[in-house]
Design a protein around this motif. Sequence first.
Motif, PDB file in Angstrom:
ATOM      1  N   ALA A 376       0.889  -1.333  -0.261  1.00 35.27           N
ATOM      2  CA  ALA A 376      -0.004   0.188  -0.021  1.00 35.27           C
ATOM      3  C   ALA A 376       0.413   1.202   0.112  1.00 35.27           C
ATOM      4  O   ALA A 376       1.584   1.313   0.691  1.00 35.27           O
ATOM      5  CB  ALA A 376      -0.654   0.245   0.875  1.00 35.27           C
ATOM      6  N   PRO A 377       0.915   2.190  -1.169  1.00 39.02           N
ATOM      7  CA  PRO A 377       1.859   3.150  -0.789  1.00 39.02           C
ATOM      8  C   PRO A 377       1.577   4.163   0.032  1.00 39.02           C
ATOM      9  O   PRO A 377       1.490   5.595  -0.615  1.00 39.02           O
ATOM     10  CB  PRO A 377       0.653   4.478  -2.644  1.00 39.02           C
ATOM     11  CG  PRO A 377      -0.475   3.819  -2.331  1.00 39.02           C
ATOM     12  CD  PRO A 377      -0.069   2.480  -1.808  1.00 39.02           C
ATOM     13  N   PHE A 378       1.226   4.188   0.790  1.00 44.11           N
ATOM     14  CA  PHE A 378       1.318   5.016   2.286  1.00 44.11           C
ATOM     15  C   PHE A 378       2.944   5.836   2.619  1.00 44.11           C
ATOM     16  O   PHE A 378       4.017   4.821   1.869  1.00 44.11           O
ATOM     17  CB  PHE A 378       1.165   4.183   3.912  1.00 44.11           C
ATOM     18  CG  PHE A 378      -0.593   4.170   3.661  1.00 44.11           C
ATOM     19  CD1 PHE A 378      -1.313   5.183   3.358  1.00 44.11           C
ATOM     20  CD2 PHE A 378      -0.618   2.603   4.524  1.00 44.11           C
ATOM     21  CE1 PHE A 378      -2.076   4.526   4.439  1.00 44.11           C
ATOM     22  CE2 PHE A 378      -1.942   2.414   4.532  1.00 44.11           C
ATOM     23  CZ  PHE A 378      -3.090   4.089   4.137  1.00 44.11           C
ATOM     24  N   GLU A 379       2.828   6.572   2.907  1.00 46.97           N
ATOM     25  CA  GLU A 379       4.336   7.188   3.189  1.00 46.97           C
ATOM     26  C   GLU A 379       5.202   7.125   4.318  1.00 46.97           C
ATOM     27  O   GLU A 379       5.791   8.347   5.194  1.00 46.97           O
ATOM     28  CB  GLU A 379       4.761   8.064   2.476  1.00 46.97           C
ATOM     29  CG  GLU A 379       4.314   8.255   1.240  1.00 46.97           C
ATOM     30  CD  GLU A 379       4.054   9.315  -0.566  1.00 46.97           C
ATOM     31  OE1 GLU A 379       3.877  10.520   0.474  1.00 46.97           O
ATOM     32  OE2 GLU A 379       4.708   9.420  -1.421  1.00 46.97           O
ATOM     33  N   ASN A 380       3.893   7.251   5.770  1.00 43.53           N
ATOM     34  CA  ASN A 380       3.910   8.013   6.112  1.00 43.53           C
ATOM     35  C   ASN A 380       3.549   6.384   7.909  1.00 43.53           C
ATOM     36  O   ASN A 380       2.172   6.643   8.530  1.00 43.53           O
ATOM     37  CB  ASN A 380       3.259   9.017   7.468  1.00 43.53           C
ATOM     38  CG  ASN A 380       3.211   9.771   8.677  1.00 43.53           C
ATOM     39  OD1 ASN A 380       5.099   9.092   9.158  1.00 43.53           O
ATOM     40  ND2 ASN A 380       2.776  10.823   8.926  1.00 43.53           N
ATOM     41  N   LEU A 381       3.530   5.601   7.547  1.00 43.25           N
ATOM     42  CA  LEU A 381       3.344   4.326   8.008  1.00 43.25           C
ATOM     43  C   LEU A 381       4.212   4.628   9.394  1.00 43.25           C
ATOM     44  O   LEU A 381       4.949   4.735  10.374  1.00 43.25           O
ATOM     45  CB  LEU A 381       3.989   2.928   8.046  1.00 43.25           C
ATOM     46  CG  LEU A 381       3.459   2.059   6.346  1.00 43.25           C
ATOM     47  CD1 LEU A 381       4.430   1.271   5.995  1.00 43.25           C
ATOM     48  CD2 LEU A 381       2.043   1.978   6.898  1.00 43.25           C
ATOM     49  N   GLY A 382       2.747   3.736  10.247  1.00 39.65           N
ATOM     50  CA  GLY A 382       3.066   4.102  11.762  1.00 39.65           C
ATOM     51  C   GLY A 382       3.121   2.193  12.508  1.00 39.65           C
ATOM     52  O   GLY A 382       3.202   2.423  13.571  1.00 39.65           O
ATOM     53  N   MET A 383       2.125   1.601  11.623  1.00 35.90           N
ATOM     54  CA  MET A 383       2.347  -0.087  11.885  1.00 35.90           C
ATOM     55  C   MET A 383       1.932  -0.822  10.979  1.00 35.90           C
ATOM     56  O   MET A 383       1.107  -0.311  10.217  1.00 35.90           O
ATOM     57  CB  MET A 383       1.317  -0.016  12.899  1.00 35.90           C
ATOM     58  CG  MET A 383       1.397  -1.641  13.800  1.00 35.90           C
ATOM     59  SD  MET A 383       0.413  -1.323  15.600  1.00 35.90           S
ATOM     60  CE  MET A 383      -0.625  -0.575  15.169  1.00 35.90           C
ATOM     61  N   ILE A 384       2.614  -1.852  11.275  1.00 35.52           N
ATOM     62  CA  ILE A 384       2.241  -3.477  10.209  1.00 35.52           C
ATOM     63  C   ILE A 384       1.474  -4.675  10.653  1.00 35.52           C
ATOM     64  O   ILE A 384       2.355  -5.001  11.666  1.00 35.52           O
ATOM     65  CB  ILE A 384       3.252  -3.783   8.799  1.00 35.52           C
ATOM     66  CG1 ILE A 384       3.419  -2.215   7.787  1.00 35.52           C
ATOM     67  CG2 ILE A 384       3.134  -4.539   8.214  1.00 35.52           C
ATOM     68  CD1 ILE A 384       4.171  -2.063   6.572  1.00 35.52           C
ATOM     69  N   ILE A 385       0.479  -4.855  10.934  1.00 33.33           N
ATOM     70  CA  ILE A 385       0.080  -6.091  11.574  1.00 33.33           C
ATOM     71  C   ILE A 385       0.370  -7.030  10.711  1.00 33.33           C
ATOM     72  O   ILE A 385      -0.426  -7.267   9.532  1.00 33.33           O
ATOM     73  CB  ILE A 385      -1.004  -5.632  12.398  1.00 33.33           C
ATOM     74  CG1 ILE A 385      -1.220  -4.288  13.821  1.00 33.33           C
ATOM     75  CG2 ILE A 385      -1.874  -7.098  13.122  1.00 33.33           C
ATOM     76  CD1 ILE A 385      -2.668  -4.169  13.930  1.00 33.33           C
ATOM     77  N   ILE A 386       0.518  -8.752  11.059  1.00 31.33           N
ATOM     78  CA  ILE A 386      -0.155  -9.914  10.128  1.00 31.33           C
ATOM     79  C   ILE A 386      -0.489 -10.680  11.204  1.00 31.33           C
ATOM     80  O   ILE A 386       0.068 -11.058  11.418  1.00 31.33           O
ATOM     81  CB  ILE A 386       0.843 -10.265   9.333  1.00 31.33           C
ATOM     82  CG1 ILE A 386       1.818  -8.876   8.664  1.00 31.33           C
ATOM     83  CG2 ILE A 386       1.636 -11.543   8.654  1.00 31.33           C
ATOM     84  CD1 ILE A 386       3.249  -9.858   7.922  1.00 31.33           C
ATOM     85  N   ASP A 387      -2.308 -10.593  10.419  1.00 35.49           N
ATOM     86  CA  ASP A 387      -2.807 -11.908  11.367  1.00 35.49           C
ATOM     87  C   ASP A 387      -2.862 -12.822  10.738  1.00 35.49           C
ATOM     88  O   ASP A 387      -2.776 -13.350   9.373  1.00 35.49           O
ATOM     89  CB  ASP A 387      -4.384 -11.099  11.590  1.00 35.49           C
ATOM     90  CG  ASP A 387      -5.327 -11.978  12.252  1.00 35.49           C
ATOM     91  OD1 ASP A 387      -4.676 -12.741  12.845  1.00 35.49           O
ATOM     92  OD2 ASP A 387      -6.035 -12.185  11.945  1.00 35.49           O
ATOM     93  N   GLU A 388      -2.847 -14.509  12.440  1.00 35.51           N
ATOM     94  CA  GLU A 388      -2.851 -15.548  11.922  1.00 35.51           C
ATOM     95  C   GLU A 388      -0.804 -15.268  10.416  1.00 35.51           C
ATOM     96  O   GLU A 388      -1.046 -16.024   9.394  1.00 35.51           O
ATOM     97  CB  GLU A 388      -3.389 -16.137  10.487  1.00 35.51           C
ATOM     98  CG  GLU A 388      -5.575 -15.920  10.731  1.00 35.51           C
ATOM     99  CD  GLU A 388      -5.404 -16.678  12.556  1.00 35.51           C
ATOM    100  OE1 GLU A 388      -5.030 -17.003  12.709  1.00 35.51           O
ATOM    101  OE2 GLU A 388      -6.662 -16.818  12.857  1.00 35.51           O
ATOM    102  N   GLU A 389      -0.286 -14.590  11.223  1.00 38.51           N
ATOM    103  CA  GLU A 389       1.376 -14.927  10.180  1.00 38.51           C
ATOM    104  C   GLU A 389       2.258 -16.107  10.585  1.00 38.51           C
ATOM    105  O   GLU A 389       2.718 -15.914   9.157  1.00 38.51           O
ATOM    106  CB  GLU A 389       2.398 -14.162  11.642  1.00 38.51           C
ATOM    107  CG  GLU A 389       2.846 -15.199  12.338  1.00 38.51           C
ATOM    108  CD  GLU A 389       4.492 -15.850  12.284  1.00 38.51           C
ATOM    109  OE1 GLU A 389       4.504 -15.823  11.476  1.00 38.51           O
ATOM    110  OE2 GLU A 389       4.111 -17.094  13.025  1.00 38.51           O
TER     111      GLU A 389
END
Length: 801
Positions: A376-389
Amino acid sequence: MKVASVIVDVPTRQTDRPFDYLIPERWRGVIQPGMRVTVPFGARRLQGFVVDVKDHSEIESLKAIEEVLDVVPVLNGELLDLGRHLTETTLCFAISAYQAMLPAAMRAKYEKVLRLAEEERRGELPDELKSLVAGRTEVAWNEVEAAGLWRAAQKAVQQGVLEAVYNVKDKAGKKTVKSAALAVSAEQAEQALHSLPARQKEVVSFLLKRGEAVPIAKLQATLGISSAPLKALVEKGLAVVRDVEVYRDPYAHRTFQPSEPLALTPAQAQALVKITASVRAGEHRTFLLYGVTGSGKTEVYMQAIEEVLRQGKEAIVLVPEISLTPQMVERFKSRFGPKVAVLHSGLSVGEKYDEWRKIHRKEVQLVVGARSAVFAPFENLGMIIIDEEHETSYKQEEMPRYHARDVAIYRARRHGCPVVLGSATPSLETFARAAKGVYELLELPERVADRALPDVHVVDMREELRSGNRSMFSRRLLDELRLRLDRGEQAVLFLNRRGYSTFVMCRSCGYVVRCPHCDISLTYHRAGERMKCHYCGHEEPLVPRCPSCGGEHLRFFGTGTQKVEEELAKLLPKARVIRMDVDTTGRKGAHEELLSRFAAKEADILLGTQMIAKGLDFPDVTLVGVLAADTMLHLPDFRAAEKTFQLLTQVSGRAGRHELPGQVVIQTYTPDHYSIQLAARHDYRSFYRREMALRKAHGYPPYYYLTLITAAHQEAPAAAKAAEKIAGYLRKQLSNEAIILGPVASPLARLHDRYRYQCMIKYKREPNLSAALKAVIDRYQTDAAHGGVTITVDMNPYMMM
């Protein structure tokens, strides 16, 4: 002079580098890295990505860029760097990496237009553009180009006065609705109010209040009027009717009731404190949120996201494709409303494009999606979550062969933000990293509200056979199903095989009907009496006689979901059954529709394949039945026991998630296998210790890294010879520490009419590996032109077949 370095759309090793092109005078200062352009390449015109803009080139005679496809870059600097990183780590082509980051609509044929963002902003257009856009709401890009107004158009796009739109041909045209707007200024409209009839006055007042174009259907419904008043206003020159583009909203038919944060258990609160501290400090940490099924991991995610949004930052939530259920979407939409974009394969090409545009234009702050949403082309990322990793669907099986977890950690490191990996059954690699302190372990050991984990009963199907029960249902499971029907409760039945029978065999000569293109038996599907290959999609009608001996004694072996559905109708005629598998959910929206019906208690039993194993949360489900726990246990895959344990634990977790206690019945022919026994006890740590000891003894991850090299050809000897050569070359190039196994025929020896041989490299540290593998790919890239051998290299493979 100005020069653009361009990666062209020719995925071969020889062209996998930037080519320099002259930037024509009219586009100097306009073309930026991350834009797509059309360039001459030999006798062809190709698309490409600009990766750099510089003042000179070592090539003396440069061809010029022919067309610019974007007004503003579609890939930002971070994503361009990420593409370079993927080419190094997955050995893919740069063009493959960049294309994987864009929605399919942007790889189709499209018409490019510049559209006025709002009628009210027409006055903000640069003077030189006003005459070109006069009387129109959109103008074709080639008109802007012909008038030499690119720079002015780009400035207007950056200011939000104009927007760049791709109207996709064939795949997904723009979606518009007839809308009404004022044709005069607000002051003129207010002056005209006094002299208008009542109904026309209502329309003008409504449009004044809204200050933007309003869909005519909505206008008429809100004011309770016919089309006459608007028609009269258009004739007077006070209103205008025009087509206004609207986003395709895959959830337009749904209303989401706003939800409030829930009270947290002490363990949830402790986990949240650590994650939000990392968000506030702007530091990169990787957390493993290890919590039993029903322990409230999703609530921790949502409250952590609230903190990210408070900081003015953005978040990405990845969920496995199969568990991206309407329930998951509903939770995030009801909590975060219009701040959410959703990206997954169930959306149409146009819907995906519109959701991606919302992100690109910074209209949303949160993306919930499957694997590719990590780009996703976000430019100010604050967190990434991976569920059922632990889910294997996070690994892409074609170029670029990336794992979403690795991409997430790479991006988060750059943005200085946390990654949260959540699972009730973490992959061994992830849990081992947490045990070593590479990741930080956060535990949720109890279910919310102290609810008990379901009781699990393992049924030995060999005993059922000995006692004369030849049914696919054990007596225990059948009794439990009847009990649920009597009580008005619901049950989930899981079988990881779709179709009716797994193979068809002639009882006279033993012939098995096989796919003509793959080394696999065809599966019988009762609907339409068809035989299907689940690998290449080949289909053929069921034949009445054996193709080999002409005998009439064809017998169906194995059980698929269609057969189970038929058997349920005989044994429990009053039970209402919903079947969910690839065959019943192929139609758009079918997945959501079936689950909504089950949630509304229009069915007693939900029967399905892997897509029902996780992510589902129904209060009245008190029984889960696993019809064949051994399906994956005997596959030639070192992860077979791990996948079996994970699947059984996940599907068991669908039972008893609310007030009513849950029960699980697992049917198996190998009841003593440790993965089944430990899943029945909900004992992940014992499974982890047992499996790690086996991995260490046999030299598999996480103790070793793996690389799988597969050679394929239409002739088996050619594939075998290529694999032999590759193995021999690698033995000379790599250190004695590296273990090279093979070559051997792949477990699935023929696929899509190509024979496959593979060799595997096990290693701990191998500095030479990347260079050696690139040399192999280079060699066979050229050989492929002559001999037709194709080589695939998979670093850290998840599919061993």
